[in-house]
Write an enzyme that holds these catalytic residues in place. Structure first.
Site, PDB file in Angstrom:
ATOM      1  N   ARG A 104       0.797  -1.335  -0.077  1.00 46.10           N
ATOM      2  CA  ARG A 104       0.083   0.133   0.046  1.00 46.10           C
ATOM      3  C   ARG A 104       0.555   1.537  -0.468  1.00 46.10           C
ATOM      4  NH1 ARG A 104      -1.977  -3.878  -0.945  1.00 46.10           N
ATOM      5  NH2 ARG A 104      -3.711  -4.847  -0.505  1.00 46.10           N
ATOM      6  N   CYS A 148     -11.475   0.555   3.201  1.00 48.13           N
ATOM      7  CA  CYS A 148     -10.253  -0.337   4.775  1.00 48.13           C
ATOM      8  C   CYS A 148      -9.578   0.791   5.134  1.00 48.13           C
ATOM      9  CB  CYS A 148      -9.039  -1.373   4.357  1.00 48.13           C
ATOM     10  SG  CYS A 148     -10.041  -2.714   3.752  1.00 48.13           S
TER      11      CYS A 148
END
EC number: 1.3.1.98
Length: 290
Positions: A172, A219
């Site tokens: 990420r 998320c």
């Protein structure tokens, strides 16, 4: 053209808009929005403090809005060239330039039709290509850097092209600095079949069925040390907790959803509550503006 819309010296469209309309969470105050279609317009837009806004996922924008101008990519930055480049081989497909403003879901549908494999793990990510690359978006089935051959990045100092190998990217994280804009990319994919690509996409999508379908940034936290952040939040007894119009999803505790009329302050309060109640440090996946 509406009186609320003006054109900059280079022809970029400039208007003052509520940013909530551009985010998957549906919150955010106003800012001056520049829609740019070429490098000349982008260069002018970057001549004052700015932020770049793509598909608006993984993003919580303050209720009071932003002082900086907000740049959105259109025109040549929203074009897709999926012709095979000379670097392509019998096994590997190298594309032309794909704009940072191209919606990722639409790109994946085109790749499926062409039988090009490598980005199936990003299915369901509601982002534009540039933003997805900037945060190396993905799932446990794969991420954006799995399918990159080259990147074009713009800054106020100019435009550069580089290979993914030149960046220390990871989970990420692309390692691209915050004020750098991913304007275009070239893809490196494996030649397959539409049926095989579709099966991989369906497998990745099936794993996401427990995720909420309401307005959400995605998320909230990165998984710490291989442990699911959602499980940690659930174990803390926070699933379904509501503050104002925002709620920790009862479907998946690592998602905060907008029940209708949520404010950014509601989301911030839930994030702080989670950090107080979960026994390990959690790193945000969300971008918080400002």
């Amino acid at each position: 053209m509406s009186a609320a819309v003006s054109l900059s010296a280079s022809g970029a469209k400039v208007e003052r808009l509520a940013l909530s309309r551009f985010t998957t969470l549906g919150v955010g105050g106003q800012a001056e929005v520049w829609t740019v279609e070429n490098h000349a317009q982008l260069s002018e837009a970057m001549s004052a403090p700015y932020r770049i806004l793509g598909g608006g996922s993984n993003l919580v924008i303050a209720d009071e809005g932003l002082k900086e101008r907000v740049i959105r990519l259109g025109g040549e930055f929203a074009a897709t060239d999926l012709q095979a480049a000379p670097e392509s081989t019998a096994e590997h497909f190298i594309s032309g330039w794909v704009g940072g403003g191209v919606p990722l879901p639409g790109l994946l549908r085109k790749l499926r039709t062409l039988g090009l494999s490598g980005l199936e793990g990003t299915v369901g990510v509601p982002a534009q290509v540039g933003g997805a690359v900037w945060m190396n978006a993905g799932t446990r089935f794969g991420e954006m850097f799995d399918g990159l051959f080259a990147l074009e990045i713009a800054t106020p100092e100019g435009v550069s092209q580089l290979s993914p190998d030149e960046l220390p990217w990871g989970y990420r994280d692309s390692a691209i600095p915050r004020n750098h804009i991913v304007t275009r990319v070239r893809l490196q994919l494996t030649r397959s079949t539409p049926e095989a690509v579709s099966a991989k996409m369906q497998n990745a999508d099936t794993s996401r069925k427990g995720q909420p379908k309401m307005k959400t940034p995605g998320c909230a936290f990165k998984n710490p040390g291989g442990v699911g952040a959602g499980k940690l939040i659930d174990d803390a007894g926070l699933k379904g907790t509501q503050i104002g119009g925002a709620m920790i999803s009862p479907d998946h505790a690592n998602f905060i959803v907008n029940l209708g009329g949520a404010a950014a302050s509601d989301v911030h309060a839930l994030l702080e509550l989670i950090r107080q109640r979960v026994g390990v440090p959690l790193e945000l996946e969300y971008e918080l503006w400002p």
